[in-house]
Write a protein that holds these residues in place. Structure first.
Motif, mmCIF file in Angstrom:
data_model
loop_
_atom_site.group_PDB
_atom_site.id
_atom_site.type_symbol
_atom_site.label_atom_id
_atom_site.label_comp_id
_atom_site.label_asym_id
_atom_site.label_seq_id
_atom_site.Cartn_x
_atom_site.Cartn_y
_atom_site.Cartn_z
ATOM 1 N N MET A 1 61.417 74.454 67.724
ATOM 2 C CA MET A 1 61.140 73.071 67.985
ATOM 3 C C MET A 1 59.699 72.924 68.437
ATOM 4 N N ALA A 2 59.067 71.843 68.016
ATOM 5 C CA ALA A 2 57.656 71.630 68.321
ATOM 6 C C ALA A 2 57.478 71.259 69.795
ATOM 7 N N ASN A 3 56.352 71.617 70.326
ATOM 8 C CA ASN A 3 56.010 71.301 71.702
ATOM 9 C C ASN A 3 55.622 69.823 71.778
ATOM 10 N N PRO A 4 56.280 69.004 72.631
ATOM 11 C CA PRO A 4 55.967 67.576 72.693
ATOM 12 C C PRO A 4 54.547 67.289 73.170
ATOM 13 N N GLU A 5 53.913 68.229 73.850
ATOM 14 C CA GLU A 5 52.541 68.034 74.302
ATOM 15 C C GLU A 5 51.567 67.988 73.124
ATOM 16 N N LEU A 6 51.973 68.576 72.013
ATOM 17 C CA LEU A 6 51.092 68.597 70.846
ATOM 18 C C LEU A 6 51.121 67.283 70.072
ATOM 19 N N GLY A 7 52.109 66.452 70.341
ATOM 20 C CA GLY A 7 52.194 65.170 69.659
ATOM 21 C C GLY A 7 52.976 65.286 68.373
ATOM 22 N N THR A 8 52.624 64.436 67.421
ATOM 23 C CA THR A 8 53.319 64.355 66.146
ATOM 24 C C THR A 8 52.537 65.103 65.078
ATOM 25 N N LYS A 9 53.252 65.767 64.192
ATOM 26 C CA LYS A 9 52.596 66.474 63.095
ATOM 27 C C LYS A 9 52.125 65.440 62.076
ATOM 28 N N ARG A 10 50.870 65.505 61.708
ATOM 29 C CA ARG A 10 50.265 64.571 60.765
ATOM 30 C C ARG A 10 49.662 65.348 59.592
ATOM 31 N N VAL A 11 49.315 64.619 58.536
ATOM 32 C CA VAL A 11 48.655 65.206 57.376
ATOM 33 C C VAL A 11 47.296 64.540 57.239
ATOM 34 N N CYS A 12 46.248 65.332 57.195
ATOM 35 C CA CYS A 12 44.886 64.801 57.072
ATOM 36 C C CYS A 12 44.748 64.072 55.742
ATOM 37 N N PRO A 13 44.330 62.797 55.740
ATOM 38 C CA PRO A 13 44.184 62.056 54.493
ATOM 39 C C PRO A 13 43.094 62.621 53.583
ATOM 40 N N THR A 14 42.115 63.286 54.140
ATOM 41 C CA THR A 14 41.011 63.825 53.341
ATOM 42 C C THR A 14 41.353 65.175 52.736
ATOM 43 N N THR A 15 41.862 66.100 53.558
ATOM 44 C CA THR A 15 42.093 67.468 53.079
ATOM 45 C C THR A 15 43.536 67.739 52.695
ATOM 46 N N GLY A 16 44.487 66.948 53.217
ATOM 47 C CA GLY A 16 45.892 67.183 52.924
ATOM 48 C C GLY A 16 46.509 68.277 53.776
ATOM 49 N N ARG A 17 45.774 68.795 54.737
ATOM 50 C CA ARG A 17 46.285 69.858 55.599
ATOM 51 C C ARG A 17 46.973 69.246 56.821
ATOM 52 N N LYS A 18 47.968 69.948 57.353
ATOM 53 C CA LYS A 18 48.758 69.443 58.477
ATOM 54 C C LYS A 18 48.113 69.806 59.809
ATOM 55 N N PHE A 19 48.293 68.895 60.783
ATOM 56 C CA PHE A 19 47.801 69.134 62.142
ATOM 57 C C PHE A 19 48.603 68.268 63.105
ATOM 58 N N TYR A 20 48.505 68.554 64.391
ATOM 59 C CA TYR A 20 49.158 67.750 65.417
ATOM 60 C C TYR A 20 48.142 66.753 65.976
ATOM 61 N N ASP A 21 48.603 65.524 66.263
ATOM 62 C CA ASP A 21 47.689 64.476 66.710
ATOM 63 C C ASP A 21 47.369 64.523 68.200
ATOM 64 N N LEU A 22 48.021 65.393 68.976
ATOM 65 C CA LEU A 22 47.800 65.576 70.410
ATOM 66 C C LEU A 22 47.983 64.264 71.181
ATOM 67 N N ASN A 23 48.801 63.353 70.637
ATOM 68 C CA ASN A 23 49.100 62.058 71.249
ATOM 69 C C ASN A 23 47.843 61.228 71.514
ATOM 70 N N LYS A 24 46.831 61.359 70.686
ATOM 71 C CA LYS A 24 45.582 60.616 70.860
ATOM 72 C C LYS A 24 45.556 59.414 69.926
ATOM 73 N N ASP A 25 44.800 58.401 70.339
ATOM 74 C CA ASP A 25 44.573 57.242 69.488
ATOM 75 C C ASP A 25 43.115 56.863 69.636
ATOM 76 N N PRO A 26 42.292 56.931 68.685
ATOM 77 C CA PRO A 26 42.552 57.226 67.281
ATOM 78 C C PRO A 26 42.816 58.713 67.068
ATOM 79 N N ILE A 27 43.466 59.002 65.968
ATOM 80 C CA ILE A 27 43.816 60.376 65.617
ATOM 81 C C ILE A 27 42.607 61.010 64.951
ATOM 82 N N VAL A 28 42.193 62.178 65.452
ATOM 83 C CA VAL A 28 41.015 62.868 64.929
ATOM 84 C C VAL A 28 41.470 64.100 64.156
#
Length: 123
Positions: A1-28
């Motif tokens: 199970m994913a660590n909730p501190e890492l936030g939600t798993k996202r997919v970079c719109p530019t590269t298509g690679r997956k990363f965690y958003d670290l619960n930040k807004d805006p997502i970098v």
């Protein structure tokens, strides 16, 4: 199970690679450094989707179309491939530009191996 501190798993719109958003807004994106608002990653609402396209019941206009069987097409493709292969074979026989002539002589190289070996190393 994913660590909730890492936030939600996202997919970079530019590269298509997956990363965690670290619960930040805006997502970098860690790959490109670009900042994206959360709305970029939110799913589209059903109201914003285009309506389904209804199938067209009219038949296409085939008045000037030529009908060819698949067997005829395959036979023509095989004939073209055979002609290309024949041309490649004939071109290989006529073109000896890069071939060196064989030198008649002694193939014994034992004198090279048993001869005096000098050290090329500098001390």
């Amino acid at each position: 199970m994913a660590n909730p501190e890492l936030g939600t798993k996202r997919v970079c719109p530019t590269t298509g690679r997956k990363f965690y958003d670290l619960n930040k807004d805006p997502i970098v994106s860690p790959y490109t450094g670009e900042a994206f608002p959360r709305t970029v990653f939110e799913p589209q609402a059903k109201a914003g989707r285009p309506a389904a396209v209804e199938p067209d019941d009219t038949a296409p206009d085939t008045a000037g179309a030529e009908v060819v069987s698949l067997d005829d097409v395959e036979a023509a493709e095989e004939k073209a491939e055979d002609a290309d292969d024949e041309a490649d074979i004939n071109a290989g026989e006529a073109d000896d530009t890069f071939l060196e002539e064989e030198v008649e002589g002694d193939d014994d190289v034992s004198d090279l191996i048993d001869g005096d070996i000098e050290d090329d190393e500098e001390i």
